[in-house]
Design a protein around this motif. Structure first.
Motif, short mmCIF file in Angstrom:
data_model
loop_
_atom_site.label_atom_id
_atom_site.label_comp_id
_atom_site.label_asym_id
_atom_site.label_seq_id
_atom_site.Cartn_x
_atom_site.Cartn_y
_atom_site.Cartn_z
N SER A 1 0.81 -1.21 0.00
CA SER A 1 0.00 0.00 0.00
C SER A 1 0.84 1.27 0.00
CB SER A 1 -0.93 0.01 1.23
OG SER A 1 -1.79 1.12 1.21
N GLY A 2 0.40 2.24 -0.81
CA GLY A 2 0.97 3.58 -0.77
C GLY A 2 2.29 3.74 -1.50
N GLN B 1 -3.30 6.32 -3.14
CA GLN B 1 -1.99 5.73 -2.87
C GLN B 1 -0.85 6.39 -3.63
OE1 GLN B 1 -1.75 1.45 -2.07
NE2 GLN B 1 -3.80 1.27 -2.97
N SER C 1 -4.78 10.21 3.46
CA SER C 1 -4.66 9.44 4.71
C SER C 1 -4.46 7.95 4.45
CB SER C 1 -5.92 9.65 5.57
OG SER C 1 -7.07 9.23 4.86
N ALA C 2 -4.14 7.58 3.21
CA ALA C 2 -3.96 6.16 2.88
C ALA C 2 -2.80 5.56 3.67
CB ALA C 2 -3.73 5.99 1.39
N GLU C 3 -3.00 4.34 4.11
CA GLU C 3 -1.96 3.62 4.85
C GLU C 3 -0.81 3.26 3.92
OE1 GLU C 3 -1.86 -0.11 8.05
OE2 GLU C 3 -3.62 0.24 6.79
N GLU C 4 0.40 3.23 4.45
CA GLU C 4 1.57 2.85 3.66
C GLU C 4 2.26 1.66 4.32
OE1 GLU C 4 4.13 6.22 3.32
OE2 GLU C 4 2.69 7.41 2.16
N TYR C 5 2.52 0.61 3.51
CA TYR C 5 3.28 -0.54 4.02
C TYR C 5 3.82 -1.34 2.84
CZ TYR C 5 -1.34 -2.78 3.39
OH TYR C 5 -2.55 -3.21 2.90
N THR D 1 -8.64 1.25 -0.37
CA THR D 1 -8.48 2.30 0.64
C THR D 1 -9.81 2.82 1.15
OG1 THR D 1 -8.35 4.01 -1.10
CG2 THR D 1 -6.28 3.06 -0.32
#
Length: 323
Positions: free
Chosen positions: A59-60, A71, A78-82, A298
């Motif tokens: 993600s992101g 992303q 506010s998208a999660e990043e991983y 998302t």
């Protein structure tokens, strides 16, 4: 015989409608249009309904500048990043979905494309799914080449997802870091590797009716048989955050005309369905016969249990379609 009936008979006789006919059809009365589209769906697809779920496998921090996407590294959202999820997490989610009756599961990753090392990691995850879970695997890994797609197929995936997003004409208004032709090349590479392809687009990007029709015609030309139809969910922080939201009737009209153009396809409601007051039920009576269930990448969707109840109430049967 009305114009709608004329085109319906043409399609039922396995003749393609033209661009001009599709554009004229788009202006016809909504209820009659949707009724005819559902007749075409019943004729070619019977009551089979293809339900799939997705997992956001990475993600992101995407290098691409698609204006709708939370992303993209170009925008502040506010998208999660991983990074890539572990095989354990991906298999666990596959089992969760399979236990609830889902027959197809897609691993989706952010970015222009996975690199070779990431492809190898995802192939290991695909193999683990196939060894432990009774579910078909679809992947959305970006603009891979034929050799990379071949490795994905050898690992056990059967389908690749790669949206055109919009028409060739409108694509540069949506994204400039890759092209419509790049998308087409990746789709052809996946097919050359022996994979089925799922490809559609997003409605509400500022496109014209002509753009919507032209994208469907491109999909027909490419022989696509699984077509996601997303409704833009305007994400704060993206260039499209102020775009006007489409209505349920807008989406019913789009899927109905798509059924005339793509009579044998699984027309799949996807992102943005959470914004529809009727959960997409009107579209499933207007030519659509597939869905992405559960959470989107998302944004929130509807639960698998809620969707299963609706699907069965409408008289559909869960099935793998267009394999």
């Amino acid at each position: 015989m009305t114009f709608i009936d004329q085109l319906k008979e043409k399609v039922l006789n396995q003749q393609e409608i033209s661009r001009e006919e599709a554009l004229a059809l788009y202006e016809e009365p909504l209820e009659k249009l949707c009724e005819a589209a559902d007749e075409i769906r019943k004729h070619f697809c019977k009551n089979g309904f293809d339900i799939c779920t997705i997992i956001n496998g990475k993600s992101g921090k995407c290098s691409e500048n698609c204006k709708y996407c939370a992303q993209s590294a170009y925008y502040h959202t506010s998208a999660e990043e991983y990074p890539l999820l572990s095989t354990e997490e991906i298999v666990q989610q596959a089992k969760y979905n399979a236990d609830r009756g889902v027959l197809r599961y897609s691993i989706v990753t952010s970015g222009r494309c996975l690199n070779d090392a990431e492809v190898d990691r995802m192939c290991a995850s695909i193999r683990a799914i196939k060894e432990n879970v009774e579910i078909e695997v679809c992947v959305s890994f970006g603009l891979l080449n034929e050799e990379q797609f071949g490795r994905v197929k050898a690992a056990g995936a059967t389908r690749v997802h790669n949206n055109l997003e919009t028409s060739r004409r409108n694509f540069p208004n949506v994204c400039t870091t890759h092209t419509f032709e790049d998308k087409v090349a990746a789709i052809k590479a996946a097919k050359a590797a022996g994979l089925n392809v799922c490809s559609g687009g997003i409605m509400g990007l500022g496109e014209t009716v002509e753009d919507r029709i032209d994208m469907a015609l491109s999909l027909r030309e490419l022989g696509i048989r699984s077509v996601p139809v997303n409704m833009l969910n305007p994400i704060p922080g993206t260039p499209y955050e102020e775009n006007q939201r489409l209505t349920v009737d807008d989406m019913r009209r789009i899927v109905a005309v798509y059924r005339f153009i793509l009579p044998e396809a699984s027309i799949r409601l996807a992102g943005g369905r959470g914004l529809m007051e009727d959960k997409g039920e009107g579209c499933f009576q207007s030519g659509a016969n597939a869905v992405i269930s559960g959470d989107m990448l998302t944004t929130a969707g509807y639960t698998i249990e809620t969707d299963m109840d609706m699907i069965h109430r409408l008289g559909y049967e869960i099935a793998l379609c267009n394999e």
